[in-house]
Scaffold this active site. Structure first.
Site, mmCIF file in Angstrom:
data_model
loop_
_atom_site.group_PDB
_atom_site.id
_atom_site.type_symbol
_atom_site.label_atom_id
_atom_site.label_comp_id
_atom_site.label_asym_id
_atom_site.label_seq_id
_atom_site.Cartn_x
_atom_site.Cartn_y
_atom_site.Cartn_z
ATOM 1 N N HIS A 105 25.290 44.132 59.717
ATOM 2 C CA HIS A 105 25.935 45.127 60.276
ATOM 3 C C HIS A 105 26.543 45.536 61.254
ATOM 4 O O HIS A 105 26.831 46.518 61.707
ATOM 5 C CB HIS A 105 24.783 45.825 59.827
ATOM 6 C CG HIS A 105 23.419 45.800 58.998
ATOM 7 N ND1 HIS A 105 22.713 44.903 59.265
ATOM 8 C CD2 HIS A 105 23.365 46.291 57.585
ATOM 9 C CE1 HIS A 105 21.422 44.748 58.067
ATOM 10 N NE2 HIS A 105 22.342 46.189 56.851
ATOM 11 N N HIS A 106 27.764 44.624 61.585
ATOM 12 C CA HIS A 106 28.502 44.915 62.677
ATOM 13 C C HIS A 106 29.236 45.761 62.421
ATOM 14 O O HIS A 106 30.144 46.132 63.030
ATOM 15 C CB HIS A 106 29.328 43.594 63.193
ATOM 16 C CG HIS A 106 30.305 43.282 62.410
ATOM 17 N ND1 HIS A 106 30.407 42.355 60.748
ATOM 18 C CD2 HIS A 106 31.594 43.481 62.502
ATOM 19 C CE1 HIS A 106 31.056 42.317 60.099
ATOM 20 N NE2 HIS A 106 32.663 42.737 61.574
ATOM 21 N N LYS A 164 29.104 45.831 52.043
ATOM 22 C CA LYS A 164 29.560 45.724 51.098
ATOM 23 C C LYS A 164 29.898 44.702 50.161
ATOM 24 O O LYS A 164 29.559 43.537 50.824
ATOM 25 C CB LYS A 164 30.858 45.818 51.210
ATOM 26 C CG LYS A 164 32.023 46.604 50.157
ATOM 27 C CD LYS A 164 31.904 47.766 49.769
ATOM 28 C CE LYS A 164 32.735 47.805 48.694
ATOM 29 N NZ LYS A 164 31.321 47.673 46.893
ATOM 30 N N LYS A 168 34.850 37.042 54.527
ATOM 31 C CA LYS A 168 36.340 37.997 53.445
ATOM 32 C C LYS A 168 36.474 39.568 54.747
ATOM 33 O O LYS A 168 37.762 39.584 54.433
ATOM 34 C CB LYS A 168 35.557 38.289 52.313
ATOM 35 C CG LYS A 168 36.478 37.748 51.464
ATOM 36 C CD LYS A 168 36.231 37.920 50.261
ATOM 37 C CE LYS A 168 35.427 36.794 49.676
ATOM 38 N NZ LYS A 168 35.305 36.970 48.633
ATOM 39 N N ASP A 181 40.405 42.517 57.007
ATOM 40 C CA ASP A 181 41.266 44.399 57.895
ATOM 41 C C ASP A 181 39.898 44.626 57.418
ATOM 42 O O ASP A 181 40.326 45.972 57.138
ATOM 43 C CB ASP A 181 42.063 43.980 58.359
ATOM 44 C CG ASP A 181 42.421 43.238 59.505
ATOM 45 O OD1 ASP A 181 41.595 42.889 60.225
ATOM 46 O OD2 ASP A 181 43.363 42.880 59.294
ATOM 47 N N LYS A 237 25.204 41.335 49.414
ATOM 48 C CA LYS A 237 25.824 40.367 47.714
ATOM 49 C C LYS A 237 24.372 41.002 47.165
ATOM 50 O O LYS A 237 23.217 40.621 47.867
ATOM 51 C CB LYS A 237 25.218 39.429 48.014
ATOM 52 C CG LYS A 237 26.486 38.846 46.605
ATOM 53 C CD LYS A 237 28.436 39.471 46.627
ATOM 54 C CE LYS A 237 28.644 38.534 45.933
ATOM 55 N NZ LYS A 237 29.954 39.091 46.032
ATOM 56 N N SER A 269 38.409 47.836 46.884
ATOM 57 C CA SER A 269 36.974 48.630 46.207
ATOM 58 C C SER A 269 36.879 49.860 47.668
ATOM 59 O O SER A 269 36.843 50.801 47.420
ATOM 60 C CB SER A 269 35.906 47.631 46.696
ATOM 61 O OG SER A 269 35.651 46.816 45.075
HETATM 62 P P1 NAD Z 1 32.790 37.103 34.588
HETATM 63 O O1 NAD Z 1 31.142 37.733 34.450
HETATM 64 O O2 NAD Z 1 33.780 38.467 34.507
HETATM 65 O O3 NAD Z 1 33.288 36.105 34.005
HETATM 66 C C1 NAD Z 1 33.126 34.573 34.528
HETATM 67 C C2 NAD Z 1 33.377 33.385 33.566
HETATM 68 O O4 NAD Z 1 33.109 32.565 33.450
HETATM 69 C C3 NAD Z 1 32.840 34.709 32.168
HETATM 70 O O5 NAD Z 1 33.853 34.684 30.985
HETATM 71 C C4 NAD Z 1 31.854 32.929 31.841
HETATM 72 O O6 NAD Z 1 31.785 32.971 30.611
HETATM 73 C C5 NAD Z 1 32.641 32.507 32.485
HETATM 74 N N1 NAD Z 1 32.050 30.824 32.998
HETATM 75 C C6 NAD Z 1 30.891 30.704 33.373
HETATM 76 N N2 NAD Z 1 30.909 29.216 33.442
HETATM 77 C C7 NAD Z 1 31.471 28.318 32.360
HETATM 78 C C8 NAD Z 1 31.526 26.985 33.094
HETATM 79 N N3 NAD Z 1 31.320 26.463 33.001
HETATM 80 N N4 NAD Z 1 33.074 26.707 32.691
HETATM 81 C C9 NAD Z 1 34.241 27.834 31.829
HETATM 82 N N5 NAD Z 1 33.449 29.463 32.122
HETATM 83 C C10 NAD Z 1 32.792 29.644 32.120
HETATM 84 O O7 NAD Z 1 32.785 37.511 36.319
HETATM 85 P P2 NAD Z 1 34.013 37.281 37.735
HETATM 86 O O8 NAD Z 1 34.055 38.957 38.093
HETATM 87 O O9 NAD Z 1 35.020 37.535 37.347
HETATM 88 O O10 NAD Z 1 33.595 36.083 38.489
HETATM 89 C C11 NAD Z 1 34.289 34.907 38.682
HETATM 90 C C12 NAD Z 1 33.768 34.622 40.323
HETATM 91 O O11 NAD Z 1 34.300 35.620 41.196
HETATM 92 C C13 NAD Z 1 32.146 34.589 40.749
HETATM 93 O O12 NAD Z 1 32.324 33.692 41.415
HETATM 94 C C14 NAD Z 1 32.587 35.607 41.533
HETATM 95 O O13 NAD Z 1 31.771 35.678 42.659
HETATM 96 C C15 NAD Z 1 34.196 35.808 42.338
HETATM 97 N N6 NAD Z 1 34.682 37.335 42.484
HETATM 98 C C16 NAD Z 1 34.040 38.175 41.517
HETATM 99 C C17 NAD Z 1 35.238 39.429 42.544
HETATM 100 C C18 NAD Z 1 35.251 40.392 41.433
HETATM 101 O O14 NAD Z 1 35.797 41.309 41.703
HETATM 102 N N7 NAD Z 1 34.500 40.499 39.965
HETATM 103 C C19 NAD Z 1 35.901 39.163 43.724
HETATM 104 C C20 NAD Z 1 35.681 38.395 44.175
HETATM 105 C C21 NAD Z 1 35.367 36.833 43.926
#
Ligand code: NAD
Length: 497
Positions: free
Chosen positions: A88-89, A94, A118, A123, A130, A390
């Site tokens: 909470h700094h 988010k 991150k 910044d 989460k 965001s």
């Molecule tokens: P998403 O649900 O939109 O997509 C993930 C995809 O990965 C799905 O299509 C799923 O079927 C596929 N998948 C799952 N297991 C798999 C495997 N073993 N092999 C191949 N494909 C597989 O999720 P996302 O939002 O794209 O998030 C993906 C990663 O990115 C997560 O680690 C998330 O924390 C990170 N992330 C997401 C965001 C965001 O804005 N959505 C931002 C930062 C980080």
């Protein structure tokens, strides 16, 4: 101690390195322990007091709950739900909301910690959070997912763990714009009796559709940020020479694991800028073709056939993890954590591992890949495009005005006046098409993209300087950057000397 997926040894986080960096397999680390391990490794390069470092490292609060969801057939399913607020700094906290069977308390704590670091690296003035529901969304209908999302929002509202100035969720694995709309609607109805809360209610969640207060460019923001980050990393001649690669993104081959929000947009934007996709993995399998693939075509093939397999002349792999060890310049794991372990890391051939997902490399895998001389562009920097945009969406919601609304026409008129003045001085006339193109003011999309580009370039350069100064890898440098910035916040608050 929980591990990410106790059913699968591959997804266990498998080892740790000794302080000397020697290849020493000690214990199986959980995801949370890995994040803490990275923190400690970076903290050792700073001179901040132990008390301050402890405060930055710990997770401030977690909320665990279980609630019933009525299934469409009238049955009841009890769902486990979590929210972690790591720091909470800065407020609000988010971080995204994840729907997956791997979700547990430790996972959300690890992901919340990554969000804190991150945000500091790029910044963005937020603490890290989460949340998640432990569900396999493929087993739930659209209506059931809606009921689960609304109930989860109710629980968060009851605990004051959602609100524009408190805690602002966003999409993550298994969630998207639709879930964010349900969250907004539920929050709105629960707080509408308090007009001072409600005025800024749109800012209680980000990643919304544009018509519901979203910002243009948020959907593809994480993927676009990944492109900007890779482009910046590939722009340094000496770094590329060390990898025996030419500078620039154009012509580089790449593989993406996971064609969801992050993976799809990263692939599409990399391809748009001349990089060549050669492999894709989805949950049912993977395809590889060294002659090149087309991401839009692959996705439409998957939609039509319910499988990525069987695309053109590409080689098929029933085990999606097989694609991680195929020949390419850049590997973008963009599905879930813990997919590259000490078992498969020695076989990874990519020279650049660009972490689209959070935590795709275990500590041991990270060490093996770094020792091989490959470059790891760390998640904690590379996928920060999502939270950056965001932040822009949150600002737009609080200001109640679309970016560019006040400035676009003014800029356009000013540029046009300047061009007319050039015409008067030179006696030459511009082509009207050129005037339209050059004199156009910035739209919301232009402003969001340029803000994101500036953020990713600036953060990478800061990390690269720290990498040189401390003679460490990029991940450690990124954590040093985060720790220093959070320390400054605490010191400015007068809490720590
Ligand atoms: P998403 O649900 O939109 O997509 C993930 C995809 O990965 C799905 O299509 C799923 O079927 C596929 N998948 C799952 N297991 C798999 C495997 N073993 N092999 C191949 N494909 C597989 O999720 P996302 O939002 O794209 O998030 C993906 C990663 O990115 C997560 O680690 C998330 O924390 C990170 N992330 C997401 C965001 C965001 O804005 N959505 C931002 C930062 C980080």
């Amino acid at each position: 101690m929980q591990v990410i997926d106790s059913e699968s040894d591959k997804s266990r986080h498998d080892s740790t390195a000794s302080e000397s960096g020697a290849a020493e397999e000690v214990t199986q680390e959980t995801f949370l322990e890995q994040v803490e391990h990275m923190f400690d490794k970076a903290a050792a390069h700073t001179s901040h007091s132990k008390g301050l470092l402890d405060q930055i490292r710990v997770c401030n609060s977690t909320y665990n709950t279980q609630f019933p969801i009525e299934r469409d057939d009238g049955g009841i399913e009890v769902v486990k739900a979590y929210r972690a607020e790591h720091s909470h700094h800065k407020l609000p906290v988010k971080g995204g909301i994840r729907y997956a069977m791997s979700v547990n308390e430790e996972e959300v704590m690890a992901l919340a910690a990554l969000m804190t670091y991150k945000c500091a690296i790029v910044d963005v003035p937020f603490g890290g959070g989460k949340g998640g529901l432990m569900i396999d969304r493929r087993e739930f209908s659209h209506a059931e997912i809606q009921r689960a999302t609304r109930r989860y929002t109710f629980e968060l509202t009851r605990k004051n763990m959602i609100g524009p100035g408190v805690d602002v969720p966003a999409p993550d694995y298994g969630t998207g714009a639709e879930e964010m709309t349900w969250i907004l609607d539920t929050y709105n109805s629960l707080t509408s009796n308090n007009p001072s809360n409600n005025l800024d209610a749109l800012a209680c969640v980000t990643g919304k559709p544009v018509g519901q207060g979203g910002v243009r460019g948020r959907t593809e923001a994480t993927g676009r940020g990944i492109y900007f980050g890779i482009r910046e990393a590939c722009s340094f001649e000496d770094d590329m020479e060390a990898l025996d690669l030419e500078p620039g993104v154009e012509g580089k081959t790449f593989i993406v694991q996971g064609l969801g929000n992050v993976g799809y947009h990263a692939a599409a934007i990399l391809q748009e800028h001349g990089a060549v996709p050669v492999g894709f993995a989805e949950i049912e399998g993977a395809i590889y073709d060294p002659d090149g693939l087309d991401v839009v075509d692959v996705v439409s093939h998957r939609e039509q056939n319910d499988s990525i397999l069987g695309y053109g002349d590409a080689e098929n792999f029933e085990d999606p993890a097989e694609v991680l060890i195929q020949e390419c310049d850049i590997l973008v794991p963009a599905a879930l954590e813990g997919v590259i372990t000490k078992e498969n890391a020695p076989d990874v051939k990519a020279k650049i591992i660009a972490e689209g997902a959070n935590g795709p490399l275990t500590t041991a895998a990270d060490r093996i890949i770094n020792e091989r001389g490959a470059m790891v562009i760390p998640d904690v920097f590379l996928n920060a495009g999502g939270v950056t945009v965001s932040y822009f969406e949150w600002l737009r919601n609080l200001s109640h005005v679309r970016f560019g609304r006040m400035s676009k026409r003014f800029e356009q008129n000013s540029f046009e006046r300047m061009m007319r003045a050039v015409e008067d001085v030179t006696g030459e006339k511009f082509d009207p098409g050129v005037i339209d193109e050059v004199a156009a003011g910035g739209s919301e999309t232009d402003l969001v993209e340029s803000g994101l580009e500036e953020t990713m370039i600036g953060a990478y350069r800061e990390i690269r300087v720290l990498r040189e100064r401390h003679d460490v890898d990029l991940r450690t440098a990124a954590f040093i950057s985060a720790i220093n910035k959070i320390t400054t916040s605490y010191k400015e608050m007068g809490i720590f000397p």
